[in-house]
Design a protein around this motif. Structure first.
Motif, PDB file in Angstrom:
ATOM      1  N   LEU A 108      -4.813  -8.073   5.372  1.00 46.27           N
ATOM      2  CA  LEU A 108      -5.566  -7.082   4.611  1.00 46.27           C
ATOM      3  C   LEU A 108      -5.858  -5.831   5.433  1.00 46.27           C
ATOM      4  O   LEU A 108      -6.293  -4.820   4.878  1.00 46.27           O
ATOM      5  N   VAL A 109      -5.638  -5.910   6.750  1.00 39.30           N
ATOM      6  CA  VAL A 109      -5.970  -4.770   7.614  1.00 39.30           C
ATOM      7  C   VAL A 109      -4.771  -4.201   8.342  1.00 39.30           C
ATOM      8  O   VAL A 109      -4.883  -3.183   9.029  1.00 39.30           O
ATOM      9  N   GLY A 110      -3.602  -4.827   8.216  1.00 42.56           N
ATOM     10  CA  GLY A 110      -2.429  -4.288   8.898  1.00 42.56           C
ATOM     11  C   GLY A 110      -1.219  -5.184   8.747  1.00 42.56           C
ATOM     12  O   GLY A 110      -1.311  -6.315   8.258  1.00 42.56           O
ATOM     13  N   GLU A 111      -0.074  -4.663   9.160  1.00 45.51           N
ATOM     14  CA  GLU A 111       1.160  -5.429   9.086  1.00 45.51           C
ATOM     15  C   GLU A 111       1.171  -6.543  10.136  1.00 45.51           C
ATOM     16  O   GLU A 111       0.684  -6.355  11.251  1.00 45.51           O
ATOM     17  N   LEU A 112       1.743  -7.670   9.762  1.00 43.79           N
ATOM     18  CA  LEU A 112       1.890  -8.784  10.695  1.00 43.79           C
ATOM     19  C   LEU A 112       3.327  -8.819  11.198  1.00 43.79           C
ATOM     20  O   LEU A 112       4.264  -8.554  10.452  1.00 43.79           O
TER      21      LEU A 112
END
Length: 347
Positions: free
Chosen positions: A132-136
């Motif tokens: 939800l806060v950035g690309e993995l």
């Protein structure tokens, strides 16, 4: 119900329900990454007088609140029931009574709206809260720390989980609460231990449980016993012992082991990222120490904001999207599974 191929062509709005323990939460998540709403009703004040979560009370509270929280989540998201793509719900692990309340609500909603149902593993939700806060970037390692779980998880590719290590006794959050109770601090104890540890100028030296060489497992029961022994010895000698010094010593011992094993797991698996997940991820001491160590080692670290650390439905919606895009829907005879395996839930 519409076929999976047709569903994937439409904008994806998943309404997610989380009732695994003592938070009643409903969220609407768009395309697995954008949180349109995330309503959380906490039961902390209810359970505080008992010094911990009472399962029967938690279940009743979920029943009392689930309907209006679903309504509030849809209202805040500005998404109508007709626009929803799927209904997701935590079906394990957790307290069976609490899980059942969320599952009944999810099945009823999915049936009424003729939507697919997606059962989600609670820990997969914690891990994918980071989405939800950035690309993995895969492969990655997740350090999962909560009231009921302490695990190091290797995620080789999206949605594929392999547990490298787990606690052999108390979960780290449980250990925090037990030590807090010994120090006569209010429930939940974790935030109070963290606060005292930051205020303390000294610390009591306590043991580190490294276990066998190379092991990724954890054990906190011995550390808890060591704290009790320090407190009892001081009491028998009539000595005044500053609770802050004990809190700092305890927290330092826990953090040292968590950080060292997580960093070693990243190095030995060749992971490209380290993720922190779970309610104890809100601990300032752990966040600070892990960030400093990862900076030294050159390891990219992803930590979710505080609102996505503790139990919430947005993380369930994020994990459900993995199943949605693959058309992996759950049957309506799905059962609550208090001991659901993360590895078996893999997509």
């Amino acid at each position: 119900m519409k076929p999976a191929e047709e569903l994937r062509k439409q904008p994806c709005y998943i309404v997610a329900i989380e009732t695994s323990c003592d938070e009643t939460s409903v969220a609407v998540v768009e395309d697995g990454t954008k949180v349109r709403s995330n309503i959380v009703s906490s039961q902390i004040e209810t359970h505080r007088k008992f010094g911990g979560v009472v399962p029967e009370v938690a279940s009743r509270k979920h029943v009392e609140t689930i309907t209006w929280i679903i309504e509030e989540a849809l209202r805040e998201a500005r998404v109508s029931p007709a626009e929803l793509s799927a209904v997701a719900v935590t079906h394990g692990p957790g307290l069976v009574g609490s899980l059942l309340v969320g599952m009944v609500a999810a099945k009823a909603l999915a049936t009424a709206l003729e939507l697919p149902l997606i059962g989600v593993h609670h820990i997969a939700g914690h891990i994918y809260a980071n989405r939800l806060v950035g690309e993995l970037e895969y492969p990655l390692v997740a350090l999962v720390v909560s009231g009921g779980h302490t695990e190091i998880v290797h995620v080789q590719e999206e949605g594929r989980f392999r547990i490298l290590g787990l606690t052999r006794d108390d979960a780290v959050g449980e250990a925090f609460d037990k030590v807090a109770r010994a120090l006569q601090l209010p429930y939940p104890g974790g935030p109070h231990i963290d606060r005292l540890a930051h205020e303390a100028k000294e610390s009591i030296t306590l043991p580190r449980a490294w276990l066998e060489p190379g092991s990724y497992d954890f054990s906190f029961s011995g550390l808890k016993s060591a704290v009790l022994a320090v407190l009892n010895q001081a009491k028998m000698k009539g000595e005044a012992l500053d609770p802050a010094h004990v809190a700092r010593g305890f927290q330092e011992s826990v953090i040292d082991v968590l950080v060292e094993k997580a960093v070693r797991a990243v190095r030995e698996t060749g992971a490209r990222q380290l993720l922190l997940a779970g309610g104890v991820a809100a601990n300032r001491g752990l966040r600070t120490e892990l960030a400093g160590r990862c900076a030294e080692e050159g390891i990219p670290l992803v930590i979710p904001p505080f609102e996505y650390c503790t139990d919430n439905a947005a993380m369930i919606g994020a994990a459900a999207y993995l199943k949605y895009t693959r058309g992996q829907f759950s049957s309506f005879d799905m059962k609550a599974e208090p001991l659901l395996s993360l590895e078996e839930w893999s997509v």
